[in-house]
Design an enzyme around this catalytic site. Structure first.
Site, PDB file in Angstrom:
ATOM      1  N   ARG A   1      -5.244  19.410   1.052  1.00  0.00           N
ATOM      2  CA  ARG A   1      -4.895  19.066   2.438  1.00  0.00           C
ATOM      3  C   ARG A   1      -6.091  18.532   3.228  1.00  0.00           C
ATOM      4  NH1 ARG A   1      -3.776  25.080   4.817  1.00  0.00           N
ATOM      5  NH2 ARG A   1      -2.398  25.109   3.019  1.00  0.00           N
TER       6      ARG A   1
ATOM      7  N   HIS B   1     -12.973  20.568   7.977  1.00  0.00           N
ATOM      8  CA  HIS B   1     -12.108  20.025   9.026  1.00  0.00           C
ATOM      9  C   HIS B   1     -12.480  18.616   9.473  1.00  0.00           C
ATOM     10  CE1 HIS B   1      -9.651  23.425   8.730  1.00  0.00           C
ATOM     11  NE2 HIS B   1     -10.644  24.257   8.974  1.00  0.00           N
TER      12      HIS B   1
ATOM     13  N   THR C   1      -7.454  30.765   4.751  1.00  0.00           N
ATOM     14  CA  THR C   1      -7.518  31.936   3.877  1.00  0.00           C
ATOM     15  C   THR C   1      -7.245  33.199   4.697  1.00  0.00           C
ATOM     16  OG1 THR C   1      -9.302  30.716   2.812  1.00  0.00           O
ATOM     17  CG2 THR C   1      -8.912  32.943   2.034  1.00  0.00           C
TER      18      THR C   1
ATOM     19  N   HIS D   1     -13.889  23.557   0.781  1.00  0.00           N
ATOM     20  CA  HIS D   1     -12.823  24.294   0.091  1.00  0.00           C
ATOM     21  C   HIS D   1     -11.873  23.289  -0.554  1.00  0.00           C
ATOM     22  CE1 HIS D   1      -9.666  27.800   0.516  1.00  0.00           C
ATOM     23  NE2 HIS D   1      -9.609  27.204  -0.659  1.00  0.00           N
TER      24      HIS D   1
ATOM     25  N   ASN E   1     -19.285  24.706   6.816  1.00  0.00           N
ATOM     26  CA  ASN E   1     -18.067  24.298   6.114  1.00  0.00           C
ATOM     27  C   ASN E   1     -17.508  23.018   6.761  1.00  0.00           C
ATOM     28  OD1 ASN E   1     -15.252  24.003   5.581  1.00  0.00           O
ATOM     29  ND2 ASN E   1     -15.210  26.075   4.763  1.00  0.00           N
TER      30      ASN E   1
ATOM     31  N   ARG F   1      -8.544  22.839  -1.982  1.00  0.00           N
ATOM     32  CA  ARG F   1      -7.257  23.537  -2.050  1.00  0.00           C
ATOM     33  C   ARG F   1      -6.318  22.847  -3.032  1.00  0.00           C
ATOM     34  NH1 ARG F   1      -5.011  27.109   1.352  1.00  0.00           N
ATOM     35  NH2 ARG F   1      -6.466  28.086   2.791  1.00  0.00           N
TER      36      ARG F   1
ATOM     37  N   GLU G   1     -19.021  37.182  -0.500  1.00  0.00           N
ATOM     38  CA  GLU G   1     -18.853  36.784   0.902  1.00  0.00           C
ATOM     39  C   GLU G   1     -17.860  37.771   1.509  1.00  0.00           C
ATOM     40  OE1 GLU G   1     -17.865  32.667   1.799  1.00  0.00           O
ATOM     41  OE2 GLU G   1     -16.848  33.341   3.626  1.00  0.00           O
TER      42      GLU G   1
ATOM     43  N   HIS H   1     -15.631  33.681   7.954  1.00  0.00           N
ATOM     44  CA  HIS H   1     -14.240  33.458   8.349  1.00  0.00           C
ATOM     45  C   HIS H   1     -14.026  33.844   9.804  1.00  0.00           C
ATOM     46  CE1 HIS H   1     -10.060  32.643   8.200  1.00  0.00           C
ATOM     47  NE2 HIS H   1     -10.255  32.092   7.031  1.00  0.00           N
TER      48      HIS H   1
ATOM     49  N   GLU I   1     -15.467  26.504  -2.256  1.00  0.00           N
ATOM     50  CA  GLU I   1     -14.493  27.595  -2.270  1.00  0.00           C
ATOM     51  C   GLU I   1     -13.279  27.114  -3.040  1.00  0.00           C
ATOM     52  OE1 GLU I   1     -13.664  28.035   1.831  1.00  0.00           O
ATOM     53  OE2 GLU I   1     -15.585  28.948   2.285  1.00  0.00           O
TER      54      GLU I   1
HETATM   55  N1  PXP Z   1     -15.148  31.602   4.136  1.00  0.00           N
HETATM   56  C1  PXP Z   1     -14.002  31.365   3.459  1.00  0.00           C
HETATM   57  C2  PXP Z   1     -13.805  32.038   2.144  1.00  0.00           C
HETATM   58  C3  PXP Z   1     -13.027  30.495   3.968  1.00  0.00           C
HETATM   59  O1  PXP Z   1     -11.904  30.277   3.277  1.00  0.00           O
HETATM   60  C4  PXP Z   1     -13.276  29.848   5.196  1.00  0.00           C
HETATM   61  C5  PXP Z   1     -12.273  28.874   5.726  1.00  0.00           C
HETATM   62  O2  PXP Z   1     -12.232  27.762   4.891  1.00  0.00           O
HETATM   63  C6  PXP Z   1     -14.494  30.114   5.864  1.00  0.00           C
HETATM   64  C7  PXP Z   1     -15.389  31.013   5.323  1.00  0.00           C
HETATM   65  C8  PXP Z   1     -14.843  29.469   7.153  1.00  0.00           C
HETATM   66  O3  PXP Z   1     -13.973  29.934   8.137  1.00  0.00           O
HETATM   67  P1  PXP Z   1     -13.943  29.253   9.566  1.00  0.00           P
HETATM   68  O4  PXP Z   1     -13.493  27.818   9.358  1.00  0.00           O
HETATM   69  O5  PXP Z   1     -12.954  30.072  10.320  1.00  0.00           O
HETATM   70  O6  PXP Z   1     -15.333  29.315  10.119  1.00  0.00           O
END
Ligand code: PXP
Length: 241
Positions: free
Chosen positions: A48, A9, A100, A42, A6, A44, A150, A190, A69
């Site tokens: 952001r 960030h 989330t 993701h 992901n 949003r 997921e 997550h 996402e």
């Molecule tokens: N899965 C989902 C549905 C999420 O919303 C997120 C955060 O964007 C993640 C996985 C990844 O989480 P993390 O950044 O804590 O690894």
């Protein structure tokens, strides 16, 4: 065990200065070369971090599989159909949350979700649903004809080591096995990091983990290539050299 990385960030860092860098797509390409089997972002409501331009660039550039996402909202459906990711993972979204905070309530929103899912599927997009490790929610997902989930691993990830964490892990194990029996493709994510990912990666029914923050945090110190390779090795301990 596959990793979907992901890249949100990298966009958070860019948006901290409303700047033009870093480009999430660049991190995504390095991550693919380091062994990531997919890229996740993701979109949003408040944009952001990731925006539509990022999605278009990711869609064009990456060679693996793009998961986006998003909330099950009309605006997001239009964005998904414009970009056509391989997978849309439907998540609940609260504007005030930092990240989330739980799975989607499918039991309570069955009818509205069914129309949304049909529109995405007709657009050639595979749908996944982010869900708490709850048997009732998982059954409702299977009843909707969705073939991929997921499982929310955040409660496990945030629990202090000990009983609470073991309980959360047991719930995820039971949910994974129930979902696999229903024929669902089971993924998770997550809050997973280099210290807590082991027991989740060892769940036989899990096919892929979606991990972002911890890899980006490590990448800031050691680089994307190293950070992704370290995580891929933890997800596949028997293959590690
Ligand atoms: N899965 C989902 C549905 C999420 O919303 C997120 C955060 O964007 C993640 C996985 C990844 O989480 P993390 O950044 O804590 O690894």
């Amino acid at each position: 065990m596959k990793l979907s990385f992901n890249v949100d960030h990298f966009a958070s860092l860019r948006q901290a200065r409303r700047a033009a860098e870093p480009e999430p797509v660049l991190a995504a390409l390095i991550a693919e070369q380091a062994g990531a089997a997919g890229i996740t972002a993701h979109l949003r409501g408040d944009r952001r971090h990731i925006n539509e331009r990022d999605l278009r660039m990711l869609r064009e550039a990456i060679k693996t599989k793009l998961t986006v996402e998003m909330a099950a909202a009309a605006e997001m459906k239009a964005a998904a159909l414009a970009v056509r990711p391989d997978i849309v993972c439907l998540v609940p979204e609260k504007p005030e949350e930092l990240t989330t905070t739980g799975g989607l309530d499918v039991v309570g929103r069955r009818k509205a979700l069914a129309a949304h899912i049909t529109a995405l599927t007709k657009g050639g997009i595979k749908v996944s649903i982010f869900v708490d490790p709850s048997p009732a929610q998982i059954r409702a997902i299977a009843d909707l004809g969705v073939r991929k989930i997921e499982i929310h691993t955040g409660v496990y990830a945030e629990a202090a080591p000990g009983q609470a964490r073991e309980k959360a892990l047991d719930e995820i194990r039971a949910a994974a096995s129930a979902a696999a029996r229903l024929g669902l493709d089971v993924t998770g994510g997550h809050g997973l990091d280099y210290h807590n990912v082991g027991p989740i990666a060892a769940i036989p029914e899990m096919t892929e983990l979606s991990i972002g923050f911890s890899i980006v945090a490590r990448a800031a110190i050691v680089g994307v290539d190293r950070a992704v390779r370290d995580m891929v090795a933890l997800l596949n301990p028997r293959r590690a050299r």
